[in-house]
Motif scaffolding. Structure first.
Motif, PDB file in Angstrom:
ATOM      1  N   UNK A 106      -2.272  69.214  49.061  1.00 35.08           N
ATOM      2  CA  UNK A 106      -1.152  68.903  48.182  1.00 35.08           C
ATOM      3  C   UNK A 106      -1.564  67.720  47.323  1.00 35.08           C
ATOM      4  N   UNK A 107      -1.503  67.916  45.996  1.00 33.68           N
ATOM      5  CA  UNK A 107      -1.960  66.900  45.049  1.00 33.68           C
ATOM      6  C   UNK A 107      -0.787  66.454  44.185  1.00 33.68           C
ATOM      7  N   UNK A 108      -0.640  65.153  44.034  1.00 37.80           N
ATOM      8  CA  UNK A 108       0.370  64.587  43.140  1.00 37.80           C
ATOM      9  C   UNK A 108      -0.328  63.925  41.964  1.00 37.80           C
ATOM     10  N   UNK A 109       0.233  64.081  40.759  1.00 37.72           N
ATOM     11  CA  UNK A 109      -0.308  63.429  39.568  1.00 37.72           C
ATOM     12  C   UNK A 109       0.629  62.323  39.115  1.00 37.72           C
ATOM     13  N   UNK A 110       0.044  61.227  38.668  1.00 37.23           N
ATOM     14  CA  UNK A 110       0.803  60.080  38.168  1.00 37.23           C
ATOM     15  C   UNK A 110       0.164  59.637  36.862  1.00 37.23           C
ATOM     16  N   UNK A 111       0.703  60.127  35.740  1.00 36.49           N
ATOM     17  CA  UNK A 111       0.084  59.849  34.446  1.00 36.49           C
ATOM     18  C   UNK A 111       1.135  59.406  33.446  1.00 36.49           C
ATOM     19  N   UNK A 159      -8.123  60.380  22.993  1.00 28.89           N
ATOM     20  CA  UNK A 159      -7.317  61.559  23.301  1.00 28.89           C
ATOM     21  C   UNK A 159      -8.160  62.698  23.843  1.00 28.89           C
ATOM     22  N   UNK A 160      -9.393  62.824  23.362  1.00 28.07           N
ATOM     23  CA  UNK A 160     -10.242  63.949  23.761  1.00 28.07           C
ATOM     24  C   UNK A 160     -11.155  63.608  24.925  1.00 28.07           C
ATOM     25  N   UNK A 161     -11.004  62.410  25.479  1.00 27.52           N
ATOM     26  CA  UNK A 161     -11.895  61.998  26.569  1.00 27.52           C
ATOM     27  C   UNK A 161     -11.750  62.919  27.776  1.00 27.52           C
ATOM     28  N   UNK A 180       0.782  60.930  20.293  1.00 33.64           N
ATOM     29  CA  UNK A 180       1.532  62.166  20.500  1.00 33.64           C
ATOM     30  C   UNK A 180       2.160  62.177  21.887  1.00 33.64           C
ATOM     31  N   UNK A 181       3.312  62.831  22.002  1.00 29.71           N
ATOM     32  CA  UNK A 181       3.950  62.997  23.310  1.00 29.71           C
ATOM     33  C   UNK A 181       3.086  63.893  24.185  1.00 29.71           C
ATOM     34  N   UNK A 182       3.236  63.735  25.501  1.00 26.23           N
ATOM     35  CA  UNK A 182       2.419  64.533  26.412  1.00 26.23           C
ATOM     36  C   UNK A 182       2.634  66.029  26.200  1.00 26.23           C
ATOM     37  N   UNK A 183       3.860  66.442  25.934  1.00 21.04           N
ATOM     38  CA  UNK A 183       4.126  67.875  25.717  1.00 21.04           C
ATOM     39  C   UNK A 183       3.390  68.377  24.481  1.00 21.04           C
ATOM     40  N   UNK A 184       3.336  67.549  23.420  1.00 21.88           N
ATOM     41  CA  UNK A 184       2.619  67.934  22.208  1.00 21.88           C
ATOM     42  C   UNK A 184       1.126  68.073  22.469  1.00 21.88           C
ATOM     43  N   UNK A 185       0.582  67.144  23.237  1.00 24.58           N
ATOM     44  CA  UNK A 185      -0.845  67.194  23.539  1.00 24.58           C
ATOM     45  C   UNK A 185      -1.173  68.409  24.405  1.00 24.58           C
ATOM     46  N   UNK A 186      -0.324  68.690  25.385  1.00 20.75           N
ATOM     47  CA  UNK A 186      -0.541  69.853  26.244  1.00 20.75           C
ATOM     48  C   UNK A 186      -0.463  71.142  25.442  1.00 20.75           C
TER      49      UNK A 186
END
Length: 604
Positions: free
Chosen positions: A113-118, A313-315, A287-293
């Motif tokens: 089980x993995x949790x992300x915190x970004x 952004x592209x890293x 950009x918002x995270x949703x836009x980047x995704x």
């Protein structure tokens, strides 16, 4: 019995924790990359690791392999998730999410089980995921520190910490955050530090956060990435963007990444490419995270072919089938060049890296290439003839490779041939293929001596006259209607830049545009009399022009402008009306903003 590593029966998968071996076999990992192999064949045991590896070499799977014995021990599955056992820190949101996806399939058999915190995501959702329990946490430094400070993230049970792209985290100013996070973890832990290069700052960080780390270097510093073809494309200073357009048109790539230094440059170039008809998306830190995704997903599923991005952004992003990287701006240092270029030529695929280099920046580009120990082919930008020849070959290949009509198509194909004839069908196919590709830009050829190694910029100045020194395009039209556009010499306006913009904005062709006369802060141009009314109507539609640019009639039909009246008051900024805050594109666009003492916003 474990087979001997020197025998022909030895498989690299045999040295991997059993919980991961089946997942790797299912993914087809019969061979490992050098950095992955180093995690299975080394005698480092439970030691801390300081690893330098080439970008795109499979580092995520490598550190997933390395920490598996530490997290799982002899068990093949995790116990019930509680406080995290492992922590992975990445510099950007995209890289953190990508790492989470890789570890998800790699540890799926172990019930992870993995949790992300970004940054950019809902903290409440992340907090609930942490409360439910996680074996692994993947996050960016700023957000991880926030969760620790608020008591949502407990690192007391952590056994292994991975710092991915550590050099980038230092460049972004995250050292204090990293030391705070590691200070909240137990001293008796493993710390794995992965970096493309181990320069002085990385070595100092390693001494601070690691104990007797084992140094692993999987690629010699003098070895050039064999799967990347480096090209230095010399262009005139006012034709840089035209060269980018033609490079994209010349390439057979299905996916291309164009790097710019600043967010403003990304926005500007994205607008230019969209106006030319490219399927393009942008990726920048504001950009918002949703836009980047959404932008990344558009590239992955093929809806977009070109992504214009900043370095941050592209890293670490991994785009499938990415075989072309373009540096719209000359990289400022070898690390930036290597990281940008490493987005292509991954996992055995071939890639092309093109540096768009204005003549006056040739020396800087050669120095960066030299420091990076890279060699590049010097070439000119592709011209219209080159692109048209490539297009003809593509059309012929598409026609030759087309399958014979099947039973469902045969009757209609016969009817088409009978009613229309093969010549008109071929012509329709040809026009359809041409309409699917943007029109190439007309570039002035560089003198032959400019492309020779060691050519001096001083020897070529006479061939590089500014746009204002050249004759205006085309003769005056009879009964033409004059318009003005709010771009002039101060904005580096050029007929080759303006003509496609005028045509796209007003829905006319090049034949409908007469003389183009460039003044200091504006440009006047003629539109054929029978097209002028439709041209003006099209301009009133939203989105016809890039933001900040204005086109308006100069006078009535049959009336030519007598003199170039100043559009703005003396002392005003080019492209800016008195009392108006918006400024049109200028020659300074693309330069990094001055913060005047303000601390830049954290990218994550």
């Amino acid at each position: 019995m474990t087979p001997d590593k020197d025998s022909n029966d030895y498989s690299p998968i045999a040295g991997i924790h059993p919980a991961l071996a089946s997942a790797l076999a299912a993914k087809g990992y019969s061979e490992l990359t050098p950095v992955q192999l180093a995690m299975t064949t080394g005698d480092h045991g439970e030691a801390d690791l300081l690893v330098s590896a080439q970008t795109g070499s499979g580092k995520t799977v490598a550190f997933g392999i390395a920490i598996a014995p530490t997290l799982l021990g002899s068990s093949e599955r995790f116990d019930v998730a509680a406080a995290p056992l492992g922590l992975v820190i990445a510099p950007t949101r995209e890289l953190a999410i990508q790492v989470q996806r890789e570890l998800d399939w790699l540890y799926a058999g172990a019930g992870v089980r993995i949790a992300t915190c970004v940054g950019g995501m809902d903290m409440r959702t992340e907090r609930r995921a942490l409360e439910r329990g996680a074996h692994l946490v993947v996050g960016t430094p700023g957000r991880l520190r926030d969760h620790i400070t608020r008591g949502a993230l407990d690192l007391s049970a952590v056994r292994a910490v991975v710092l991915d792209e550590a050099d980038e985290m230092l460049d972004l100013g995250f050292r204090d955050d990293l030391e705070f996070i590691l200070g909240a973890a137990p001293e008796e832990r493993r710390t794995l530090l992965f970096s493309a290069t181990v320069r002085r700052g990385i070595a100092e960080l390693a001494r601070t956060v690691q104990k007797d780390a084992v140094r692993i270097e999987t690629t010699a510093s003098t070895e050039q990435h064999a799967d990347i073809d480096y090209q230095m494309m010399l262009v005139r200073r006012d034709e840089r963007e035209h060269a980018i357009i033609n490079t994209l048109l010349e390439s057979d790539s299905s996916s291309a990444l164009v790097f710019c230094h600043t967010r403003e440059a990304v926005r500007h170039l994205t607008a230019r490419l969209a106006n030319r008809g490219f399927a393009v998306v942008a990726l920048s830190g504001d950009m918002a995270q949703s836009e980047r995704s959404n932008a990344l997903q558009s590239m992955r599923d093929g809806r977009s072919r070109v992504c214009v991005a900043t370095d941050v952004a592209a890293r670490g992003i991994d785009l499938p089938n990415l075989d072309l990287v373009i540096h719209a701006d000359v990289p400022s240092n070898p690390e930036t060049l290597l990281h940008r270029s490493g987005r292509t030529g991954r996992a055995g695929r071939k890639g092309v890296c093109v540096l768009i280099v204005p003549e006056n920046r040739r020396g800087a580009a050669q120095r960066v290439l030299g420091f990076a120990k890279l060699t590049a082919t010097v070439r000119a930008a592709p011209g219209i003839a080159d692109i048209e020849a490539r297009t003809r070959r593509r059309i012929l290949d598409a026609a030759v490779s087309a399958a014979e009509p099947d039973d469902a198509e045969a009757d209609f194909v016969a009817e088409l041939l009978d009613r229309v004839g093969p010549e008109r069908i071929a012509a329709a196919f040809l026009r359809q293929q041409h309409a699917a590709h943007p029109v190439p830009e007309d570039l002035r050829p560089l003198p032959p001596e400019a492309l020779r190694t060691g050519a001096s910029g001083r020897d070529r100045r006479s061939a590089d006259k500014p746009a204002s020194a050249r004759e205006p395009r085309g003769p005056d039209m009879q009964n033409g209607v004059w318009f003005t556009i709010s771009l002039g010499r101060k904005h580096r306006a050029d007929p080759k830049f303006l003509l496609p913009m005028i045509c796209n904005a007003g829905g006319v062709t090049k034949r409908d545009v007469g003389a183009i006369r460039i003044d200091a802060t504006e440009t006047r141009f003629e539109i054929a009399a029978d097209k002028a009314a439709g041209f003006a109507e099209k301009l009133r539609q939203p989105g016809s022009l890039e933001r900040g640019i204005k086109i308006a009639p100069v006078g009535e039909a049959n009336e030519k402008p007598k003199t170039a009246k100043p559009k703005f008051k003396p002392g005003g900024k080019p492209g800016q009306k008195p009392g108006h805050k918006h400024q049109a594109p200028s020659a300074d666009r693309g330069k990094p903003p001055k913060h005047k003492g303000r601390k830049p916003k954290r990218p994550d």
